[in-house]
Design a protein around this motif. Structure first.
Motif, PDB file in Angstrom:
ATOM      1  N   GLU A  94      27.100 -51.803  26.021  1.00  0.00           N
ATOM      2  CA  GLU A  94      28.257 -51.068  26.394  1.00  0.00           C
ATOM      3  C   GLU A  94      29.510 -52.037  26.388  1.00  0.00           C
ATOM      4  OE1 GLU A  94      28.266 -47.563  29.322  1.00  0.00           O
ATOM      5  OE2 GLU A  94      26.555 -48.690  30.108  1.00  0.00           O
ATOM      6  N   THR A  95      29.426 -53.027  26.661  1.00  0.00           N
ATOM      7  CA  THR A  95      30.440 -54.240  26.904  1.00  0.00           C
ATOM      8  C   THR A  95      30.850 -54.330  25.466  1.00  0.00           C
ATOM      9  OG1 THR A  95      29.938 -54.920  29.062  1.00  0.00           O
ATOM     10  CG2 THR A  95      31.404 -56.205  27.628  1.00  0.00           C
ATOM     11  N   THR A  96      30.028 -54.841  24.408  1.00  0.00           N
ATOM     12  CA  THR A  96      30.025 -55.037  22.997  1.00  0.00           C
ATOM     13  C   THR A  96      30.762 -53.978  22.443  1.00  0.00           C
ATOM     14  OG1 THR A  96      28.114 -56.559  23.448  1.00  0.00           O
ATOM     15  CG2 THR A  96      29.014 -55.995  20.938  1.00  0.00           C
ATOM     16  N   LEU A  97      30.218 -52.803  22.681  1.00  0.00           N
ATOM     17  CA  LEU A  97      31.013 -51.560  21.890  1.00  0.00           C
ATOM     18  C   LEU A  97      32.402 -51.417  22.398  1.00  0.00           C
ATOM     19  CD1 LEU A  97      30.846 -49.356  19.730  1.00  0.00           C
ATOM     20  CD2 LEU A  97      29.843 -47.825  21.779  1.00  0.00           C
ATOM     21  N   ALA A  98      32.682 -51.616  23.647  1.00  0.00           N
ATOM     22  CA  ALA A  98      34.131 -51.379  24.068  1.00  0.00           C
ATOM     23  C   ALA A  98      35.175 -52.420  23.369  1.00  0.00           C
ATOM     24  CB  ALA A  98      34.019 -51.607  25.540  1.00  0.00           C
ATOM     25  N   ALA A  99      34.583 -53.686  23.225  1.00  0.00           N
ATOM     26  CA  ALA A  99      35.321 -54.679  22.536  1.00  0.00           C
ATOM     27  C   ALA A  99      35.495 -54.396  21.092  1.00  0.00           C
ATOM     28  CB  ALA A  99      34.616 -56.156  22.615  1.00  0.00           C
ATOM     29  N   LEU A 100      34.478 -53.783  20.630  1.00  0.00           N
ATOM     30  CA  LEU A 100      34.554 -53.399  19.148  1.00  0.00           C
ATOM     31  C   LEU A 100      35.447 -52.022  18.905  1.00  0.00           C
ATOM     32  CD1 LEU A 100      30.789 -53.940  17.870  1.00  0.00           C
ATOM     33  CD2 LEU A 100      32.773 -55.137  17.040  1.00  0.00           C
ATOM     34  N   ALA A 101      35.012 -51.053  19.529  1.00  0.00           N
ATOM     35  CA  ALA A 101      35.828 -49.661  19.393  1.00  0.00           C
ATOM     36  C   ALA A 101      36.261 -48.993  20.832  1.00  0.00           C
ATOM     37  CB  ALA A 101      34.938 -48.733  18.731  1.00  0.00           C
ATOM     38  N   PRO A 102      37.257 -49.429  21.373  1.00  0.00           N
ATOM     39  CA  PRO A 102      37.375 -49.022  22.947  1.00  0.00           C
ATOM     40  C   PRO A 102      37.562 -47.721  23.260  1.00  0.00           C
ATOM     41  CG  PRO A 102      39.146 -50.742  22.161  1.00  0.00           C
ATOM     42  CD  PRO A 102      38.293 -50.428  20.891  1.00  0.00           C
ATOM     43  N   ASP A 103      37.889 -46.826  22.081  1.00  0.00           N
ATOM     44  CA  ASP A 103      37.801 -45.228  22.148  1.00  0.00           C
ATOM     45  C   ASP A 103      36.545 -44.444  21.934  1.00  0.00           C
ATOM     46  OD1 ASP A 103      40.492 -45.609  23.363  1.00  0.00           O
ATOM     47  OD2 ASP A 103      41.059 -45.637  21.256  1.00  0.00           O
ATOM     48  N   HIS A 104      35.582 -45.243  21.381  1.00  0.00           N
ATOM     49  CA  HIS A 104      34.192 -44.770  20.795  1.00  0.00           C
ATOM     50  C   HIS A 104      33.742 -43.729  21.817  1.00  0.00           C
ATOM     51  CE1 HIS A 104      30.573 -44.278  18.906  1.00  0.00           C
ATOM     52  NE2 HIS A 104      30.830 -44.816  17.996  1.00  0.00           N
ATOM     53  N   PRO A 105      33.511 -42.524  21.350  1.00  0.00           N
ATOM     54  CA  PRO A 105      32.979 -41.334  22.139  1.00  0.00           C
ATOM     55  C   PRO A 105      31.519 -41.694  23.173  1.00  0.00           C
ATOM     56  CG  PRO A 105      32.741 -40.777  19.913  1.00  0.00           C
ATOM     57  CD  PRO A 105      33.513 -41.992  19.922  1.00  0.00           C
ATOM     58  N   ALA A 106      30.794 -42.739  22.440  1.00  0.00           N
ATOM     59  CA  ALA A 106      29.705 -43.025  23.147  1.00  0.00           C
ATOM     60  C   ALA A 106      29.821 -43.841  24.605  1.00  0.00           C
ATOM     61  CB  ALA A 106      28.781 -43.979  22.274  1.00  0.00           C
ATOM     62  N   LEU A 107      31.078 -44.218  24.776  1.00  0.00           N
ATOM     63  CA  LEU A 107      31.424 -44.915  26.046  1.00  0.00           C
ATOM     64  C   LEU A 107      31.936 -44.137  26.887  1.00  0.00           C
ATOM     65  CD1 LEU A 107      33.586 -47.763  24.359  1.00  0.00           C
ATOM     66  CD2 LEU A 107      31.313 -48.116  25.380  1.00  0.00           C
ATOM     67  N   GLY A 108      31.879 -42.653  26.788  1.00  0.00           N
ATOM     68  CA  GLY A 108      32.365 -41.949  27.805  1.00  0.00           C
ATOM     69  C   GLY A 108      31.484 -41.125  28.467  1.00  0.00           C
ATOM     70  N   LEU A 109      30.025 -41.360  28.190  1.00  0.00           N
ATOM     71  CA  LEU A 109      29.102 -40.128  28.519  1.00  0.00           C
ATOM     72  C   LEU A 109      28.637 -40.643  29.963  1.00  0.00           C
ATOM     73  CD1 LEU A 109      26.983 -40.493  25.109  1.00  0.00           C
ATOM     74  CD2 LEU A 109      28.707 -38.680  25.888  1.00  0.00           C
ATOM     75  N   GLY A 110      28.973 -41.586  30.456  1.00  0.00           N
ATOM     76  CA  GLY A 110      28.625 -41.796  31.874  1.00  0.00           C
ATOM     77  C   GLY A 110      27.200 -42.426  32.125  1.00  0.00           C
ATOM     78  N   GLY A 111      26.148 -42.115  31.677  1.00  0.00           N
ATOM     79  CA  GLY A 111      24.787 -42.752  31.885  1.00  0.00           C
ATOM     80  C   GLY A 111      24.349 -43.778  30.926  1.00  0.00           C
ATOM     81  N   GLN A 112      23.722 -44.664  31.113  1.00  0.00           N
ATOM     82  CA  GLN A 112      23.133 -45.585  30.321  1.00  0.00           C
ATOM     83  C   GLN A 112      22.224 -45.065  29.364  1.00  0.00           C
ATOM     84  OE1 GLN A 112      21.473 -49.085  32.412  1.00  0.00           O
ATOM     85  NE2 GLN A 112      23.521 -49.639  33.036  1.00  0.00           N
ATOM     86  N   ARG A 113      21.315 -44.204  29.881  1.00  0.00           N
ATOM     87  CA  ARG A 113      20.394 -43.596  28.744  1.00  0.00           C
ATOM     88  C   ARG A 113      20.798 -42.735  27.989  1.00  0.00           C
ATOM     89  NH1 ARG A 113      14.959 -41.874  31.865  1.00  0.00           N
ATOM     90  NH2 ARG A 113      14.040 -42.639  29.982  1.00  0.00           N
ATOM     91  N   GLU A 114      21.990 -42.021  28.133  1.00  0.00           N
ATOM     92  CA  GLU A 114      22.890 -41.046  27.417  1.00  0.00           C
ATOM     93  C   GLU A 114      23.669 -42.015  26.368  1.00  0.00           C
ATOM     94  OE1 GLU A 114      21.789 -38.992  30.795  1.00  0.00           O
ATOM     95  OE2 GLU A 114      22.913 -41.001  30.649  1.00  0.00           O
ATOM     96  N   PHE A 115      24.351 -43.099  26.883  1.00  0.00           N
ATOM     97  CA  PHE A 115      24.802 -43.974  25.937  1.00  0.00           C
ATOM     98  C   PHE A 115      23.833 -44.632  24.912  1.00  0.00           C
ATOM     99  CE2 PHE A 115      25.487 -48.529  25.029  1.00  0.00           C
ATOM    100  CZ  PHE A 115      26.696 -48.405  24.181  1.00  0.00           C
TER     101      PHE A 115
END
Length: 413
Positions: free
Chosen positions: A277-298
């Motif tokens: 999640e940290t890596t993706l947030a650095a690559l694409a801060p607005d990526h929809p996968a980051l707003g799903l809440g749970g790790q398994r959903e991510f």
């Protein structure tokens, strides 16, 4: 464990080095077998195998599956583990879920139950309730009753003292010295054995996975937490206090990302679910996968993005493979194991992409002397490997109560 929290030097934990478990392991490998076949497979003497088989038969652990005759000689028996002799529950407890699996005595799966856990909830009562509920669902799904259960094996995340039944430290829950075995035994009114998931997955790999072909391996578990179970020359490596395998808390980057253990730059902070999640947030801060809440959903969303050709997710996978290959290179260089298997819920979700990428990257990080014949693969163990390993540990406990387990020949490593 002794009073100082150290693993006893003479223990029945090393199942493959103990004679009775050599026989059982051979039956898992071979299926119904004669005494002669068991002796050949285990390297034990015919007399030893005959004695052990007699003990197992007397307690109903083994049964005569068939009686065969070759030529004019006396008929001989084909022996098998009697699946109806008992029921054993293996439980995989993680920060986001509990999975309980009911097995017969031959470790065949009868039923499974699952409960989702809120990864932000850390109360002891909340976690115990989740475990008890998952077991109840598994028992119902398995068409059995609690009265038929001979034991429950529960894997707890973090540092566990199995001899004392204590969760010493679970960093995501901030647990310290929780007597989890007592709490569960009081609720379940059944024999309970607790251990660490790294030990459980390694045992299941030794019995039902890569361990059928090799005696030394690293079993890398990827999920919320990250760690490595280790087997060397057929022995499960526990360390002095059962804390061997905390490879996820070795250093990948000096003064790097903060880790939940309190240090910075740990492997887990880059290749665990939160690290992705940290890596993706650095690559694409607005990526929809980051707003799903749970790790398994991510992680499920990451897998979907890889299938769809999402460029940000593809770069996330490439960076994660580089992080993982670098960390695995250190592990292989240290241990010189021929096989690394990836297991855990995150590995299962991403294995189709992650394993090939790690294989391609790994030669850059492994010394030439350790590279020949090195194999990296997704674990071939079916189902939940943690629950299966805990069921195997609990089988040991059950046989001990029958008087059929004795101290291992090999000392604990």
């Amino acid at each position: 464990m002794n009073e100082g929290g150290r693993v006893a030097r003479h223990t029945a934990r090393d199942l493959r080095s103990e004679n009775r478990f050599e026989v059982l392991h051979a039956l898992f490998d071979l299926g119904p077998s004669s005494r002669q076949e068991l002796a050949r497979h285990t390297g034990l003497s015919q007399a030893t195998v005959t004695t052990l088989v007699g003990e197992f038969l007397s307690e109903g652990v083994l049964t005569i599956a068939a009686r065969e005759r070759t030529g004019v000689g006396r008929p001989y028996d084909r022996l098998a583990i009697d699946p109806g002799r008992g029921r054993i529950v293996g439980v995989d407890v993680a920060e986001t879920y509990v999975v309980a699996v009911v097995h017969d005595l031959a470790l065949g799966v009868l039923g499974e139950g699952e409960v989702a856990l809120d990864e932000h909830e850390n109360g002891q009562g909340y976690v115990v309730d989740g475990i008890v509920t998952a077991i109840a669902r598994a028992v119902e799904a398995g068409g059995t009753t609690r009265e038929r259960i001979d034991g429950v094996g529960v894997s707890m995340p973090g540092h566990v003292h199995p001899g004392a039944g204590v969760s010493v430290f679970a960093p995501n829950w901030d647990w310290h010295d929780v007597r989890i075995e007592e709490l569960l035994a009081a609720r379940l009114e059944l024999p309970v054995h607790v251990d660490n998931p790294l030990k459980a997955v390694t045992l299941s790999e030794m019995w039902f996975g890569a361990g059928r072909a090799v005696d030394s391996m690293a079993v890398v578990n990827l999920g919320t937490g990250v760690g490595a179970g280790i087997a060397l020359n057929g022995s499960l490596i526990r360390g002095t206090t059962n804390n061997a395998g905390e490879w996820g808390h070795t250093l990948l980057e000096l003064d790097g990302r903060p880790c939940r253990c309190g240090r910075r730059g740990c492997v887990e902070a880059y290749v665990g679910a939160a690290g992705l999640e940290t890596t993706l947030a650095a690559l694409a801060p607005d990526h929809p996968a980051l707003g799903l809440g749970g790790q398994r959903e991510f992680v499920a969303a990451v897998a979907e993005g890889l299938l769809a050709g999402d460029p940000a997710v593809a770069e996330l996978l490439a960076r994660t493979a580089r992080f993982l290959a670098a960390a695995l290179g250190d592990l292989v260089n240290l241990l010189n194991v021929p096989t690394v298997t990836l297991t855990g819920w995150m590995s299962r979700a991403l294995a189709d992409w992650l394993v090939p990428a790690v294989r391609a990257e790994l030669p850059r990080h492994v010394l030439p002397g350790s590279l020949p014949g090195l194999r990296v693969q997704a674990s071939p163990v079916p189902g939940n490997a943690v629950a299966l390993g805990m069921a195997a540990f609990t089988l040991e406990q059950f046989l001990a109560r029958l008087g059929l387990a004795s101290p291992a020949r090999a000392r604990a490593q």
